[in-house]
Motif scaffolding. Sequence first.
Motif, PDB file in Angstrom:
ATOM      1  N   SER A 183       0.836  -1.204   0.000  1.00 18.58           N
ATOM      2  CA  SER A 183       0.000   0.000   0.000  1.00 18.58           C
ATOM      3  C   SER A 183       0.871   1.254   0.000  1.00 18.58           C
ATOM      4  O   SER A 183       0.558   2.248  -0.669  1.00 18.58           O
ATOM      5  CB  SER A 183      -0.923   0.000   1.226  1.00 18.58           C
ATOM      6  N   ALA A 184       1.976   1.200   0.776  1.00 23.22           N
ATOM      7  CA  ALA A 184       2.891   2.345   0.804  1.00 23.22           C
ATOM      8  C   ALA A 184       3.502   2.578  -0.577  1.00 23.22           C
ATOM      9  O   ALA A 184       3.618   3.722  -1.034  1.00 23.22           O
ATOM     10  CB  ALA A 184       3.980   2.112   1.845  1.00 23.22           C
ATOM     11  N   LEU A 185       3.879   1.486  -1.238  1.00 22.32           N
ATOM     12  CA  LEU A 185       4.410   1.626  -2.596  1.00 22.32           C
ATOM     13  C   LEU A 185       3.369   2.232  -3.530  1.00 22.32           C
ATOM     14  O   LEU A 185       3.681   3.072  -4.392  1.00 22.32           O
ATOM     15  CB  LEU A 185       4.846   0.254  -3.135  1.00 22.32           C
ATOM     16  N   LYS A 186       2.130   1.799  -3.346  1.00 28.84           N
ATOM     17  CA  LYS A 186       1.055   2.328  -4.179  1.00 28.84           C
ATOM     18  C   LYS A 186       0.875   3.828  -3.958  1.00 28.84           C
ATOM     19  O   LYS A 186       0.711   4.609  -4.897  1.00 28.84           O
ATOM     20  CB  LYS A 186      -0.232   1.573  -3.873  1.00 28.84           C
ATOM     21  N   LEU A 187       0.911   4.272  -2.698  1.00 23.87           N
ATOM     22  CA  LEU A 187       0.762   5.694  -2.386  1.00 23.87           C
ATOM     23  C   LEU A 187       1.903   6.512  -2.983  1.00 23.87           C
ATOM     24  O   LEU A 187       1.702   7.616  -3.511  1.00 23.87           O
ATOM     25  CB  LEU A 187       0.702   5.890  -0.865  1.00 23.87           C
ATOM     26  N   ILE A 188       3.118   5.951  -2.889  1.00 22.61           N
ATOM     27  CA  ILE A 188       4.266   6.636  -3.493  1.00 22.61           C
ATOM     28  C   ILE A 188       4.052   6.781  -4.985  1.00 22.61           C
ATOM     29  O   ILE A 188       4.278   7.844  -5.576  1.00 22.61           O
ATOM     30  CB  ILE A 188       5.565   5.865  -3.195  1.00 22.61           C
ATOM     31  N   SER A 189       3.607   5.679  -5.607  1.00 20.16           N
ATOM     32  CA  SER A 189       3.381   5.699  -7.048  1.00 20.16           C
ATOM     33  C   SER A 189       2.312   6.721  -7.431  1.00 20.16           C
ATOM     34  O   SER A 189       2.466   7.479  -8.396  1.00 20.16           O
ATOM     35  CB  SER A 189       2.967   4.306  -7.522  1.00 20.16           C
ATOM     36  N   GLU A 190       1.219   6.756  -6.657  1.00 19.43           N
ATOM     37  CA  GLU A 190       0.156   7.712  -6.953  1.00 19.43           C
ATOM     38  C   GLU A 190       0.627   9.151  -6.758  1.00 19.43           C
ATOM     39  O   GLU A 190       0.281  10.054  -7.541  1.00 19.43           O
ATOM     40  CB  GLU A 190      -1.054   7.434  -6.070  1.00 19.43           C
ATOM     41  N   SER A 191       1.437   9.378  -5.713  1.00 15.05           N
ATOM     42  CA  SER A 191       1.961  10.722  -5.476  1.00 15.05           C
ATOM     43  C   SER A 191       2.855  11.166  -6.625  1.00 15.05           C
ATOM     44  O   SER A 191       2.785  12.320  -7.080  1.00 15.05           O
ATOM     45  CB  SER A 191       2.747  10.749  -4.161  1.00 15.05           C
ATOM     46  N   ILE A 192       3.687  10.254  -7.101  1.00 14.93           N
ATOM     47  CA  ILE A 192       4.558  10.585  -8.225  1.00 14.93           C
ATOM     48  C   ILE A 192       3.728  10.892  -9.467  1.00 14.93           C
ATOM     49  O   ILE A 192       4.038  11.824 -10.232  1.00 14.93           O
ATOM     50  CB  ILE A 192       5.538   9.432  -8.486  1.00 14.93           C
ATOM     51  N   GLU A 193       2.646  10.118  -9.669  1.00 14.05           N
ATOM     52  CA  GLU A 193       1.769  10.395 -10.809  1.00 14.05           C
ATOM     53  C   GLU A 193       1.164  11.796 -10.701  1.00 14.05           C
ATOM     54  O   GLU A 193       1.082  12.533 -11.699  1.00 14.05           O
ATOM     55  CB  GLU A 193       0.648   9.356 -10.873  1.00 14.05           C
ATOM     56  N   ASN A 194       0.736  12.154  -9.458  1.00 13.25           N
ATOM     57  CA  ASN A 194       0.154  13.487  -9.272  1.00 13.25           C
ATOM     58  C   ASN A 194       1.179  14.588  -9.533  1.00 13.25           C
ATOM     59  O   ASN A 194       0.874  15.609 -10.172  1.00 13.25           O
ATOM     60  CB  ASN A 194      -0.404  13.627  -7.849  1.00 13.25           C
ATOM     61  N   ILE A 195       2.401  14.375  -9.023  1.00 12.12           N
ATOM     62  CA  ILE A 195       3.464  15.357  -9.276  1.00 12.12           C
ATOM     63  C   ILE A 195       3.733  15.464 -10.763  1.00 12.12           C
ATOM     64  O   ILE A 195       3.888  16.568 -11.317  1.00 12.12           O
ATOM     65  CB  ILE A 195       4.746  14.955  -8.513  1.00 12.12           C
ATOM     66  N   VAL A 228      11.461   5.893 -11.960  1.00 10.50           N
ATOM     67  CA  VAL A 228      10.925   5.751 -10.599  1.00 10.50           C
ATOM     68  C   VAL A 228       9.856   4.661 -10.552  1.00 10.50           C
ATOM     69  O   VAL A 228       9.850   3.801  -9.663  1.00 10.50           O
ATOM     70  CB  VAL A 228      10.355   7.089 -10.098  1.00 10.50           C
ATOM     71  N   ASN A 229       8.946   4.689 -11.512  1.00  9.37           N
ATOM     72  CA  ASN A 229       7.883   3.684 -11.536  1.00  9.37           C
ATOM     73  C   ASN A 229       8.427   2.287 -11.793  1.00  9.37           C
ATOM     74  O   ASN A 229       7.937   1.301 -11.230  1.00  9.37           O
ATOM     75  CB  ASN A 229       6.839   4.049 -12.591  1.00  9.37           C
ATOM     76  N   GLU A 230       9.432   2.204 -12.633  1.00  8.62           N
ATOM     77  CA  GLU A 230      10.057   0.906 -12.856  1.00  8.62           C
ATOM     78  C   GLU A 230      10.689   0.382 -11.570  1.00  8.62           C
ATOM     79  O   GLU A 230      10.612  -0.804 -11.268  1.00  8.62           O
ATOM     80  CB  GLU A 230      11.122   1.024 -13.963  1.00  8.62           C
ATOM     81  N   SER A 231      11.317   1.260 -10.807  1.00  5.32           N
ATOM     82  CA  SER A 231      11.933   0.853  -9.540  1.00  5.32           C
ATOM     83  C   SER A 231      10.880   0.356  -8.568  1.00  5.32           C
ATOM     84  O   SER A 231      11.080  -0.653  -7.870  1.00  5.32           O
ATOM     85  CB  SER A 231      12.707   2.029  -8.927  1.00  5.32           C
ATOM     86  N   LEU A 232       9.741   1.048  -8.504  1.00  2.96           N
ATOM     87  CA  LEU A 232       8.654   0.605  -7.638  1.00  2.96           C
ATOM     88  C   LEU A 232       8.150  -0.777  -8.065  1.00  2.96           C
ATOM     89  O   LEU A 232       7.848  -1.637  -7.230  1.00  2.96           O
ATOM     90  CB  LEU A 232       7.511   1.618  -7.665  1.00  2.96           C
ATOM     91  N   SER A 233       8.063  -0.989  -9.357  1.00  2.00           N
ATOM     92  CA  SER A 233       7.616  -2.293  -9.860  1.00  2.00           C
ATOM     93  C   SER A 233       8.607  -3.383  -9.483  1.00  2.00           C
ATOM     94  O   SER A 233       8.230  -4.501  -9.116  1.00  2.00           O
ATOM     95  CB  SER A 233       7.442  -2.245 -11.379  1.00  2.00           C
ATOM     96  N   GLY A 254      -2.487  -2.217  -3.249  1.00  2.00           N
ATOM     97  CA  GLY A 254      -2.480  -2.945  -1.980  1.00  2.00           C
ATOM     98  C   GLY A 254      -3.827  -3.501  -1.595  1.00  2.00           C
ATOM     99  O   GLY A 254      -3.920  -4.561  -0.994  1.00  2.00           O
ATOM    100  N   SER A 255      -4.929  -2.811  -1.907  1.00  2.00           N
ATOM    101  CA  SER A 255      -6.260  -3.270  -1.504  1.00  2.00           C
ATOM    102  C   SER A 255      -6.647  -4.566  -2.188  1.00  2.00           C
ATOM    103  O   SER A 255      -7.564  -5.250  -1.757  1.00  2.00           O
ATOM    104  CB  SER A 255      -7.300  -2.193  -1.824  1.00  2.00           C
ATOM    105  N   LYS A 256      -5.971  -4.912  -3.275  1.00  2.00           N
ATOM    106  CA  LYS A 256      -6.278  -6.153  -3.998  1.00  2.00           C
ATOM    107  C   LYS A 256      -5.315  -7.285  -3.632  1.00  2.00           C
ATOM    108  O   LYS A 256      -5.401  -8.369  -4.181  1.00  2.00           O
ATOM    109  CB  LYS A 256      -6.196  -5.917  -5.518  1.00  2.00           C
ATOM    110  N   HIS A 257      -4.397  -7.015  -2.719  1.00  2.00           N
ATOM    111  CA  HIS A 257      -3.324  -7.982  -2.503  1.00  2.00           C
ATOM    112  C   HIS A 257      -3.800  -9.255  -1.814  1.00  2.00           C
ATOM    113  O   HIS A 257      -3.197 -10.320  -1.978  1.00  2.00           O
ATOM    114  CB  HIS A 257      -2.194  -7.357  -1.690  1.00  2.00           C
TER     115      HIS A 257
END
Length: 431
Positions: A184-196, A220-225, A369-372
Amino acid sequence: MDTKICDSYEQMAKTLANKQQQIATLETVISQYQKEAYSFQQMINCLDAHIYWKNEEGKYLICNQAVAEFHGKDNTKEIVGKTDYELFPEHIAKTAKDHDLEIMSLKETVLYDEYESDKKLHFLSRKSPLFDENQKLSGIVGVSIDITERKKLELELRDKKNQLEKRLAFQKHYIKSYGYDYISALKLISESIENIEARLMQLDIPQTVRSDLNDEFYQVNESLSEIYTLYQKINTAVLQQDERAKIVTVESTLEEIIENEVGLANTFISSDLTTKVTYQIEPLARQKLLIDYAKVRHIIRTFLANFTNSVSAQNSNDINLTVTAKAGLRSNTLYVTFSFDGGTPFLEFEGDTIRAEHLLNHSLNHIPGSKHSLAYELALAKSYIELLCDGEELNDAIFDQQQSSFTLPFKKMYYKDKAPKLTAIINEVSN
């Protein structure tokens, strides 16, 4: 007259000689018996196990030196003729007497796990009924082995096993539960980066800077993946270690499992939608099989959930499970294929990585994360499929397309009118 007396004397002499011969023969037999009895006594005295014979009244007829020493006696003669009530405390003697009566009632050999509470000793006792030459019950014969040290080792191993299981359970719980927060934390980071990224792209910035930013956000997104993929590999390793358990089979039919799971799946679809879950099963697949009920049920339930979770007004296709079967090369093996068709599934595997790209706006994101939780169950179902195949390569690409399918081998059940039955009688005694 003299002749008659002589004849009578000669007859008496012959009779006496015969009696003397019989006495000599009897003495020889007794002597031989005593030698054999002495040899037998010496032989059983060499054994550490407690060996004893009792008559129907519970009196000891024969025992070895180990029995005498256990009771603090110097000689086995001090044991012979006594009962357990004269040798043990009453509660122990009563248990021994109950066992003797059970042996003579069943007229069968029985194994007992016995505990001598006063000396804190464990014995494994094998007791059998004793019959005379006319097959009349005359008592019992027993052999008791001191397994106290073995019991201690068993307790130590059990404690270590429990500690290991608790440690593994904690690791599994951490991977499954705390791991959700991690994803979920990774997802939030990813969403924040998308917003930025979206806000920056709205600014009037040079094209070269825009291009460089796109490349950076991509990295950045590749690293999260990659981080998520590493987590998924750890999760898979835990599953493989934790679920490679012994397969426990029961006699059942696949239709019994499928009918229950299809009914359950229908309850999870909103009543506002017309989508239904149905199934068809070939006659060949309806026969009674040896089935690992828990694992097969989990697989079917998880696959159905993967389709019912994706049902919506835009994805309202009916969900159908088709079960087909074909006989194996071995006469007792049946290969059953389960085919699921329900439109777009909720989650999909790409290699060993679970993705839900069709549910997300950004193609680089993995499952949120909610689907994990469902992702974990799918990974477990895949592990179960590999386990139940028992080394057979039947499923190379289970999740590579929307219409998921897999094949499992099952053992057929054959019934015989006179099937052999094995019965074990084990009684545990504890005080």
